[in-house]
Design a protein around this motif. Structure first.
Motif, PDB file in Angstrom:
ATOM      1  N   TYR A   1       0.815  -1.212   0.000  1.00 49.36           N
ATOM      2  CA  TYR A   1       0.000   0.000   0.000  1.00 49.36           C
ATOM      3  C   TYR A   1       0.851   1.266   0.000  1.00 49.36           C
ATOM      4  O   TYR A   1       0.330   2.366  -0.032  1.00 49.36           O
ATOM      5  CB  TYR A   1      -0.932   0.030   1.210  1.00 49.36           C
ATOM      6  CG  TYR A   1      -2.054  -0.979   1.194  1.00 49.36           C
ATOM      7  CD1 TYR A   1      -2.262  -1.869   0.151  1.00 49.36           C
ATOM      8  CD2 TYR A   1      -2.933  -1.050   2.265  1.00 49.36           C
ATOM      9  CE1 TYR A   1      -3.287  -2.789   0.170  1.00 49.36           C
ATOM     10  CE2 TYR A   1      -3.973  -1.959   2.297  1.00 49.36           C
ATOM     11  CZ  TYR A   1      -4.141  -2.824   1.245  1.00 49.36           C
ATOM     12  OH  TYR A   1      -5.177  -3.727   1.269  1.00 49.36           O
ATOM     13  N   GLY A   2       2.153   1.127   0.079  1.00 51.33           N
ATOM     14  CA  GLY A   2       3.038   2.280  -0.009  1.00 51.33           C
ATOM     15  C   GLY A   2       3.523   2.764   1.336  1.00 51.33           C
ATOM     16  O   GLY A   2       3.080   2.304   2.384  1.00 51.33           O
ATOM     17  N   GLY A   3       4.454   3.706   1.286  1.00 50.32           N
ATOM     18  CA  GLY A   3       5.038   4.271   2.491  1.00 50.32           C
ATOM     19  C   GLY A   3       4.117   5.288   3.136  1.00 50.32           C
ATOM     20  O   GLY A   3       3.985   6.407   2.646  1.00 50.32           O
ATOM     21  N   ARG A   4       3.467   4.902   4.189  1.00 50.19           N
ATOM     22  CA  ARG A   4       2.528   5.772   4.887  1.00 50.19           C
ATOM     23  C   ARG A   4       2.820   5.751   6.378  1.00 50.19           C
ATOM     24  O   ARG A   4       3.473   4.861   6.879  1.00 50.19           O
ATOM     25  CB  ARG A   4       1.094   5.307   4.659  1.00 50.19           C
ATOM     26  CG  ARG A   4       0.697   5.183   3.203  1.00 50.19           C
ATOM     27  CD  ARG A   4      -0.777   4.874   3.075  1.00 50.19           C
ATOM     28  NE  ARG A   4      -1.250   4.548   1.771  1.00 50.19           N
ATOM     29  CZ  ARG A   4      -1.225   5.314   0.698  1.00 50.19           C
ATOM     30  NH1 ARG A   4      -0.676   6.499   0.759  1.00 50.19           N
ATOM     31  NH2 ARG A   4      -1.718   4.929  -0.446  1.00 50.19           N
ATOM     32  N   ARG A   5       2.268   6.733   7.078  1.00 48.10           N
ATOM     33  CA  ARG A   5       2.368   6.764   8.534  1.00 48.10           C
ATOM     34  C   ARG A   5       1.271   5.880   9.118  1.00 48.10           C
ATOM     35  O   ARG A   5       0.289   5.558   8.451  1.00 48.10           O
ATOM     36  CB  ARG A   5       2.197   8.196   9.046  1.00 48.10           C
ATOM     37  CG  ARG A   5       3.258   9.147   8.551  1.00 48.10           C
ATOM     38  CD  ARG A   5       2.994  10.581   8.952  1.00 48.10           C
ATOM     39  NE  ARG A   5       1.644  10.961   8.585  1.00 48.10           N
ATOM     40  CZ  ARG A   5       0.832  11.694   9.358  1.00 48.10           C
ATOM     41  NH1 ARG A   5       1.242  12.152  10.506  1.00 48.10           N
ATOM     42  NH2 ARG A   5      -0.381  11.984   8.961  1.00 48.10           N
ATOM     43  N   SER A   6       1.426   5.503  10.369  1.00 51.71           N
ATOM     44  CA  SER A   6       0.420   4.667  11.041  1.00 51.71           C
ATOM     45  C   SER A   6      -0.967   5.290  10.963  1.00 51.71           C
ATOM     46  O   SER A   6      -1.958   4.595  10.764  1.00 51.71           O
ATOM     47  CB  SER A   6       0.808   4.449  12.504  1.00 51.71           C
ATOM     48  OG  SER A   6       1.976   3.701  12.595  1.00 51.71           O
TER      49      SER A   6
ATOM     50  N   ASP B   1      -2.232   7.144   8.646  1.00 49.34           N
ATOM     51  CA  ASP B   1      -2.805   6.975   7.317  1.00 49.34           C
ATOM     52  C   ASP B   1      -3.328   5.553   7.113  1.00 49.34           C
ATOM     53  O   ASP B   1      -4.401   5.358   6.542  1.00 49.34           O
ATOM     54  CB  ASP B   1      -1.766   7.316   6.242  1.00 49.34           C
ATOM     55  CG  ASP B   1      -1.346   8.771   6.292  1.00 49.34           C
ATOM     56  OD1 ASP B   1      -2.183   9.627   6.639  1.00 49.34           O
ATOM     57  OD2 ASP B   1      -0.169   9.058   5.999  1.00 49.34           O
ATOM     58  N   TYR B   2      -2.548   4.566   7.558  1.00 51.64           N
ATOM     59  CA  TYR B   2      -3.027   3.184   7.455  1.00 51.64           C
ATOM     60  C   TYR B   2      -4.322   3.004   8.242  1.00 51.64           C
ATOM     61  O   TYR B   2      -5.285   2.409   7.761  1.00 51.64           O
ATOM     62  CB  TYR B   2      -1.982   2.195   7.988  1.00 51.64           C
ATOM     63  CG  TYR B   2      -0.912   1.844   6.993  1.00 51.64           C
ATOM     64  CD1 TYR B   2      -1.161   0.972   5.941  1.00 51.64           C
ATOM     65  CD2 TYR B   2       0.361   2.374   7.116  1.00 51.64           C
ATOM     66  CE1 TYR B   2      -0.177   0.644   5.029  1.00 51.64           C
ATOM     67  CE2 TYR B   2       1.363   2.046   6.209  1.00 51.64           C
ATOM     68  CZ  TYR B   2       1.079   1.181   5.169  1.00 51.64           C
ATOM     69  OH  TYR B   2       2.063   0.861   4.269  1.00 51.64           O
ATOM     70  N   LEU B   3      -4.361   3.525   9.451  1.00 51.42           N
ATOM     71  CA  LEU B   3      -5.539   3.370  10.301  1.00 51.42           C
ATOM     72  C   LEU B   3      -6.747   4.076   9.685  1.00 51.42           C
ATOM     73  O   LEU B   3      -7.843   3.505   9.601  1.00 51.42           O
ATOM     74  CB  LEU B   3      -5.253   3.908  11.704  1.00 51.42           C
ATOM     75  CG  LEU B   3      -6.266   3.602  12.788  1.00 51.42           C
ATOM     76  CD1 LEU B   3      -6.489   2.099  12.930  1.00 51.42           C
ATOM     77  CD2 LEU B   3      -5.798   4.188  14.111  1.00 51.42           C
ATOM     78  N   LEU B   4      -6.561   5.292   9.215  1.00 51.61           N
ATOM     79  CA  LEU B   4      -7.656   6.081   8.657  1.00 51.61           C
ATOM     80  C   LEU B   4      -8.177   5.511   7.342  1.00 51.61           C
ATOM     81  O   LEU B   4      -9.387   5.373   7.151  1.00 51.61           O
ATOM     82  CB  LEU B   4      -7.206   7.532   8.451  1.00 51.61           C
ATOM     83  CG  LEU B   4      -8.223   8.481   7.835  1.00 51.61           C
ATOM     84  CD1 LEU B   4      -9.416   8.659   8.778  1.00 51.61           C
ATOM     85  CD2 LEU B   4      -7.584   9.829   7.544  1.00 51.61           C
TER      86      LEU B   4
ATOM     87  N   ASP C   1       2.588  -4.025  11.527  1.00 44.27           N
ATOM     88  CA  ASP C   1       3.473  -4.280  12.663  1.00 44.27           C
ATOM     89  C   ASP C   1       4.621  -3.277  12.732  1.00 44.27           C
ATOM     90  O   ASP C   1       4.949  -2.790  13.796  1.00 44.27           O
ATOM     91  CB  ASP C   1       4.042  -5.701  12.590  1.00 44.27           C
ATOM     92  CG  ASP C   1       2.985  -6.744  12.855  1.00 44.27           C
ATOM     93  OD1 ASP C   1       1.970  -6.416  13.498  1.00 44.27           O
ATOM     94  OD2 ASP C   1       3.166  -7.880  12.418  1.00 44.27           O
ATOM     95  N   ARG C   2       5.228  -2.996  11.623  1.00 47.27           N
ATOM     96  CA  ARG C   2       6.300  -1.987  11.597  1.00 47.27           C
ATOM     97  C   ARG C   2       6.086  -1.145  10.372  1.00 47.27           C
ATOM     98  O   ARG C   2       5.923  -1.646   9.275  1.00 47.27           O
ATOM     99  CB  ARG C   2       7.676  -2.644  11.542  1.00 47.27           C
ATOM    100  CG  ARG C   2       8.789  -1.612  11.433  1.00 47.27           C
ATOM    101  CD  ARG C   2       9.714  -1.665  12.639  1.00 47.27           C
ATOM    102  NE  ARG C   2      10.584  -0.520  12.711  1.00 47.27           N
ATOM    103  CZ  ARG C   2      11.776  -0.432  12.135  1.00 47.27           C
ATOM    104  NH1 ARG C   2      12.254  -1.432  11.441  1.00 47.27           N
ATOM    105  NH2 ARG C   2      12.498   0.648  12.277  1.00 47.27           N
ATOM    106  N   CYS C   3       6.074   0.123  10.560  1.00 50.70           N
ATOM    107  CA  CYS C   3       5.772   1.073   9.503  1.00 50.70           C
ATOM    108  C   CYS C   3       7.008   1.952   9.293  1.00 50.70           C
ATOM    109  O   CYS C   3       7.177   2.957   9.990  1.00 50.70           O
ATOM    110  CB  CYS C   3       4.563   1.885   9.939  1.00 50.70           C
ATOM    111  SG  CYS C   3       3.822   2.867   8.666  1.00 50.70           S
ATOM    112  N   PRO C   4       7.910   1.588   8.366  1.00 51.07           N
ATOM    113  CA  PRO C   4       9.171   2.304   8.213  1.00 51.07           C
ATOM    114  C   PRO C   4       9.026   3.803   7.935  1.00 51.07           C
ATOM    115  O   PRO C   4       9.904   4.579   8.264  1.00 51.07           O
ATOM    116  CB  PRO C   4       9.845   1.609   7.022  1.00 51.07           C
ATOM    117  CG  PRO C   4       9.162   0.303   6.894  1.00 51.07           C
ATOM    118  CD  PRO C   4       7.782   0.479   7.439  1.00 51.07           C
ATOM    119  N   SER C   5       7.909   4.205   7.346  1.00 53.20           N
ATOM    120  CA  SER C   5       7.730   5.621   7.033  1.00 53.20           C
ATOM    121  C   SER C   5       6.974   6.359   8.131  1.00 53.20           C
ATOM    122  O   SER C   5       6.582   7.510   7.956  1.00 53.20           O
ATOM    123  CB  SER C   5       7.014   5.781   5.690  1.00 53.20           C
ATOM    124  OG  SER C   5       5.805   5.060   5.700  1.00 53.20           O
ATOM    125  N   ASP C   6       6.777   5.723   9.269  1.00 58.50           N
ATOM    126  CA  ASP C   6       6.044   6.344  10.367  1.00 58.50           C
ATOM    127  C   ASP C   6       6.831   7.508  10.951  1.00 58.50           C
ATOM    128  O   ASP C   6       8.047   7.584  10.828  1.00 58.50           O
ATOM    129  CB  ASP C   6       5.765   5.310  11.467  1.00 58.50           C
ATOM    130  CG  ASP C   6       4.512   5.636  12.252  1.00 58.50           C
ATOM    131  OD1 ASP C   6       3.877   6.671  11.977  1.00 58.50           O
ATOM    132  OD2 ASP C   6       4.169   4.853  13.139  1.00 58.50           O
TER     133      ASP C   6
END
Length: 164
Positions: free
Chosen positions: A44-49, A51-54, A61-66
């Motif tokens: 789904y691409g590099g997003r912050r937590s 953005d994924y939640l919304l 589990d780990r969001c490198p772009s967070d």
């Protein structure tokens, strides 16, 4: 809506992508490939937590772009600087290279009612805590979000959580 049915996996775990042309859609499977009958996932691409939640209703589990905004403090409100902390700012287990950022991350961690380790334990037992399946999903999402943010802060502060 066919592509909407694909679950997320980061590219390192085999998540693919797609290309839309004027007359076709090409699905590019991730670096692990896909076998016949196997589910195809998309990165789904590099997003912050957030953005994924919304947008998708979950936190990986780990969001490198967070990232997280860390208040650095100051003498008064006008001098209250902030630092946007990202995973790539944390290059060692000793914490962030700037002692002010490290200290601010530690202080922010200490301001939460629960520790990272406690949140991890709550997530392990979420099924016995939630009163319904809907509540379980919501609680799991909230805990994953808190764990993502506290993990980033812990790394920057140079602390390891017990139980995680």
């Amino acid at each position: 809506p066919l592509i909407d049915n694909a679950n997320h996996a980061p590219s390192e775990a085999g998540g693919g992508s797609f290309v839309v042309d004027s007359d076709s859609i090409s699905l590019l499977v991730g670096n692990r490939g896909a076998k016949a009958g196997q589910a195809v996932t998309l990165d789904y691409g590099g997003r912050r937590s957030e953005d994924y939640l919304l947008h998708y209703g979950f936190v990986p589990d780990r969001c490198p772009s967070d990232s997280i905004i860390v208040p650095l403090g100051g003498e008064n409100e006008e001098e209250n600087d902030e630092f946007k902390l990202r995973w790539n700012d944390c290059t060692s287990f000793g914490g962030h290279s700037d002692v002010t950022v490290r200290s601010a991350c530690s202080a922010l961690l200490g301001s939460y009612e629960t520790s990272l380790g406690e949140d991890v334990e709550l997530l392990r037992n979420v099924g016995s805590i939630a009163k319904s399946a809907q509540n379980e999903d919501a609680l799991r999402s909230v805990l994953n979000y808190r764990i993502a943010k506290k993990s980033l802060l812990s790394q920057a502060a140079g602390v390891r959580a017990s139980g995680s």
